[in-house]
Design a protein around this motif. Structure first.
Motif, short mmCIF file in Angstrom:
data_model
loop_
_atom_site.label_atom_id
_atom_site.label_comp_id
_atom_site.label_asym_id
_atom_site.label_seq_id
_atom_site.Cartn_x
_atom_site.Cartn_y
_atom_site.Cartn_z
N GLU A 1 48.19 62.01 14.29
CA GLU A 1 47.17 63.05 14.05
C GLU A 1 46.58 62.92 12.65
N LEU A 2 47.43 62.66 11.66
CA LEU A 2 46.91 62.45 10.31
C LEU A 2 46.00 61.24 10.25
N GLY A 3 46.43 60.15 10.92
CA GLY A 3 45.57 58.96 10.93
C GLY A 3 44.25 59.23 11.63
N ASN A 4 44.27 59.99 12.70
CA ASN A 4 43.04 60.33 13.40
C ASN A 4 42.11 61.17 12.54
N CYS A 5 42.69 62.12 11.78
CA CYS A 5 41.86 62.96 10.89
C CYS A 5 41.17 62.10 9.84
N GLU A 6 41.89 61.15 9.25
CA GLU A 6 41.28 60.28 8.25
C GLU A 6 40.18 59.43 8.87
N LYS A 7 40.47 58.88 10.05
CA LYS A 7 39.46 58.06 10.70
C LYS A 7 38.23 58.87 11.08
N GLU A 8 38.41 60.11 11.50
CA GLU A 8 37.27 60.97 11.81
C GLU A 8 36.42 61.23 10.58
N GLU A 9 37.09 61.48 9.43
CA GLU A 9 36.32 61.70 8.21
C GLU A 9 35.51 60.46 7.84
N ARG A 10 36.16 59.29 7.92
CA ARG A 10 35.42 58.05 7.62
C ARG A 10 34.25 57.86 8.58
N MET A 11 34.49 58.18 9.86
CA MET A 11 33.43 58.03 10.85
C MET A 11 32.26 58.96 10.55
N GLN A 12 32.57 60.19 10.13
CA GLN A 12 31.49 61.12 9.80
C GLN A 12 30.66 60.62 8.62
N THR B 1 25.69 58.04 6.78
CA THR B 1 25.06 56.92 6.05
C THR B 1 24.10 56.17 6.96
N ILE B 2 24.52 55.92 8.22
CA ILE B 2 23.65 55.19 9.18
C ILE B 2 22.41 56.01 9.49
N ASN B 3 22.56 57.32 9.56
CA ASN B 3 21.38 58.16 9.83
C ASN B 3 20.39 58.14 8.68
N LEU B 4 20.89 57.91 7.45
CA LEU B 4 19.99 57.88 6.29
C LEU B 4 19.36 56.50 6.07
N LEU B 5 19.79 55.46 6.73
CA LEU B 5 19.29 54.12 6.47
C LEU B 5 17.81 53.93 6.82
N PRO B 6 17.29 54.49 7.92
CA PRO B 6 15.87 54.24 8.23
C PRO B 6 14.92 54.67 7.12
N ASP B 7 15.20 55.79 6.42
CA ASP B 7 14.34 56.27 5.32
C ASP B 7 15.14 56.19 4.01
N ALA B 8 15.53 54.98 3.63
CA ALA B 8 16.43 54.78 2.49
C ALA B 8 15.78 55.12 1.17
N ASP B 9 14.48 54.73 0.99
CA ASP B 9 13.83 54.96 -0.31
C ASP B 9 13.71 56.45 -0.62
N ASN B 10 13.21 57.19 0.35
CA ASN B 10 13.07 58.64 0.12
C ASN B 10 14.42 59.31 -0.10
N ASN B 11 15.40 58.86 0.65
CA ASN B 11 16.74 59.45 0.48
C ASN B 11 17.34 59.14 -0.88
N LEU B 12 17.05 57.89 -1.38
CA LEU B 12 17.52 57.56 -2.73
C LEU B 12 16.85 58.43 -3.77
N LEU B 13 15.53 58.64 -3.60
CA LEU B 13 14.82 59.51 -4.55
C LEU B 13 15.37 60.94 -4.51
N LYS B 14 15.63 61.42 -3.30
CA LYS B 14 16.21 62.77 -3.19
C LYS B 14 17.57 62.84 -3.85
N LEU B 15 18.37 61.78 -3.65
CA LEU B 15 19.70 61.77 -4.26
C LEU B 15 19.62 61.74 -5.78
N GLN B 16 18.71 60.93 -6.32
CA GLN B 16 18.52 60.89 -7.78
C GLN B 16 18.07 62.25 -8.31
N ALA B 17 17.14 62.87 -7.59
CA ALA B 17 16.68 64.20 -8.02
C ALA B 17 17.81 65.22 -7.98
#
Length: 640
Positions: free
Chosen positions: A386-397, A402-418
């Protein structure tokens, strides 16, 4: 120094110290010899302290340190005021050892010299005889009356025991009003003491024990009062509590210690913890004794399926046995051998069933233990997975975001910097706000700390004043007792003097002297009040000067770090303060010298104005005149 060392060595040899003939100076003393000499002297001076001290150093160093510390403590208890410790004995220093031995030799009792200096009167001779008789009786070894031989019967007489048997101490109930009671309780206590409580002389069973019981009661109360005074002066005042609060705190501590002792005594022993056979029975007996319940057979307990089954089988067997007995009683034709055979068969069958049940329970217990071990292992593996599953779930999230943010990477980087920049600005803003709040808080903390330190100093000063007042009260009580004794003695002398002489002139002079003394006291009180006011003004001005200098020093010191001219002014300020202190000290020294000069001048004037010779001549003339008057009065009495 050689003569002093010879005197010390001679005195130590008389005490019993084994000082060699080749030793003629304290410098040659070894650590063992120093320890032996000090212990011998302490045993002669104070036997109760020296009896527990060894005369030689042990081989171990820790034991040597302990012996050195105990010797130093014993010397301090005797009254030695110099610096002393274990190093004095283990790492000896010639001046320290010489001063310590001189102190001990001076403290040695000189019984023969004191006895020769005392006057040889009847009372002194009687006291010496009593002391010698008591010492002789204390030196005789005590034996019980059954073990005494005729030789011992002469030294230990039974009459002493008979006399002591007459005095038995019994507890007394003295009438006294206790504080803290209500009106009703106080009234009931007074009624009991007035109507029911017998007098003190009637409370003991024997009339001869009244005096001994009263003395014992008063001695116990006096010792308790003295112990309370000693404890309050040594520990109670330091606790800064009221006497009632100190007693309550002491009572609660004692109650806690008793509870802890009872808990430690009630804890189960190691044998009972491991399930000894006798522990359970003792515990059940103890619980039955405390609870006053029935035996364990009558207690309803929650059993398992196996215990219920076993109980049911045994009850069935027991219930069937009386039927056979009744059938056998109804059929007298059956023989006793058949009955015994049947009983034997039934017994063997029951024993076989019992053995089968025992083996079944053992096997079931082993299987249950194996199952529990497997269950524990499975639960541990489940938790880990169960502990291993919880860690893997966190990594998966995280990866999913991160994968959802890849299509609009430039704008997301600017937002992160701001977002990072806004967070940094917010942190800077919070730090500035914290600095604004922090400065007044630090000032308030310093102010409160200074007030606390001042209060502690004031409390310590008041505590020292209270101790000094206690000492003064003790000294004044002793002086009052001495003055009362002197007063009684003077009264007896006055009563023994002849009362027929005329004393009007003397009384008139005494009244004049008393009036002059009152005037002088009034002037002295005025001078003291003026002196106190001046001292208060001086103290206030001194405190104001110190505070002003401290504030000025702090202000100038802050600016001196940045400006060279301010730094020079800071140096000049420090020099000015030091010169002012020297000037004030010089003025104070000048004032003390002037006061001493004035006191000496007043003493010279008083000595010059006393006219001792003239006063003595006048006293002699008055004495002669009084003798003449007494002789004239005695002649008139004879003629009359």
């Amino acid at each position: 120094m050689e003569e002093v060392d010879n005197i010390l060595i001679h005195a130590l040899r008389q005490v019993g110290t084994e000082v060699g003939e080749d030793i003629d100076s304290v410098k040659q003393f070894s650590s063992e010899l120093i320890v032996e000499a000090v212990v011998r002297c302490v045993r002669v001076i104070e036997p109760s302290l020296g009896s527990v001290l060894p005369t030689s150093l042990p081989p171990g160093m820790s034991a040597r340190f302990r012996v050195g510390m105990s010797l130093a403590q014993a010397c301090q208890d005797i009254g030695y005021k110099g610096e002393i410790g274990y190093q004095t004995f283990l790492y000896s220093n010639e001046p320290e050892i010489r001063s310590l031995l001189m102190f001990l030799v001076e403290k040695l009792p000189r019984e023969h010299a004191e006895a020769s200096d005392q006057p040889t009167g009847k009372s002194v001779v009687l006291q010496r005889a009593i002391a010698a008789a008591i010492k002789a009786q204390l030196a005789v070894t005590w034996l019980p009356s059954n073990c005494r031989l005729p030789l011992h019967g002469e030294t230990q007489v039974n009459s002493l025991e008979l006399h002591f048997d007459c005095f038995h101490v019994q507890p007394l109930s003295l009438p006294q009003c206790t504080q803290g009671l209500g009106k009703k309780q106080l009234k009931e206590m007074k009624d009991y003491q007035r109507d029911i409580l017998p007098p003190v002389t009637a409370q003991p069973s024997h009339h001869a024990s009244v005096v001994a019981s009263i003395l014992e009661q008063h001695t116990a109360e006096l010792s308790a009062a003295q112990e309370w005074d000693i404890e309050w002066n040594s520990q109670g005042l330091l606790s800064r509590l009221t006497p009632q609060e100190y007693r309550c705190r002491k009572q609660t501590r004692l109650h806690k210690r008793i509870v802890e002792q009872l808990r430690s005594a009630v804890l189960p022993s190691p044998e009972s913890a491991f399930g000894g056979p006798s522990s359970t029975s003792d515990l059940s007996e103890l619980l039955q004794a405390f609870r006053c319940t029935a035996p364990s057979d009558h207690i309803l307990t929650k059993g398992t399926h196996f215990t219920h089954t076993q109980k049911f089988t045994f009850t069935q067997v027991r219930s069937t046995m009386p039927k056979y007995d009744s059938a056998e009683r109804n059929c007298p034709c059956r023989k006793k051998s058949d009955i015994q055979l049947r009983q034997q068969e039934e017994l063997t069958s029951v024993q076989q069933q019992f053995q089968q049940l025992c083996t079944g329970t053992m096997s079931s217990r082993s299987t249950i233990a194996q199952c529990t071990c497997v269950l524990v292992q499975v639960l541990d593996e489940l938790k880990q997975r169960e502990l291993g599953n919880c860690e893997k779930e966190e990594r998966m999230q995280v990866k999913k975001k991160t994968i959802n943010l890849l299509p609009d990477a430039d704008n997301n980087l600017l937002k992160l910097q701001a977002l990072v920049e806004s967070s940094a600005k917010r942190v800077v803003n919070l730090a500035s706000q914290w600095e604004k709040h922090r400065a007044p808080l630090i000032d308030e903390h310093r102010r409160l700390k200074e007030i606390c330190s001042n209060q502690e100093l004031e409390s310590s000063r008041k505590l020292s004043e209270i101790k000094s007042l206690h000492d003064k009260i003790r000294v004044s009580t002793e002086e009052a007792k001495k003055k009362e004794d002197v007063y009684k003695q003077l009264v007896t002398e006055l009563e023994n003097l002849p009362q027929d002489a005329s004393r009007s002139a003397y009384t008139q002079r005494i009244l004049e002297i008393v009036s002059n003394i009152k005037k002088q006291k009034e002037e002295i009180t005025k001078i003291l009040s003026d002196t106190k006011e001046l001292q208060k003004e001086i103290n206030s001005l001194t405190g104001k000067l110190d505070r002003t200098f401290a504030v000025t020093d702090e202000l100038v010191f802050k600016d001196a770090k940045r400006d060279e001219s301010v730094r020079k002014s800071y140096k000049y300020l420090a020099a000015l303060h030091e010169n002012c202190n020297q000037l004030i000290q010089t003025i104070e020294d000048t004032g003390t010298i002037l006061r001493e000069i004035r006191d000496l001048e007043e003493q010279i004037e008083t000595e010059n104005g006393n006219k001792t010779v003239a006063n003595l001549e006048r006293i002699l003339d008055d004495y002669r005149a009084i003798r003449q008057e007494n002789s004239a009065l005695a002649a008139k009495v004879r003629e009359g």
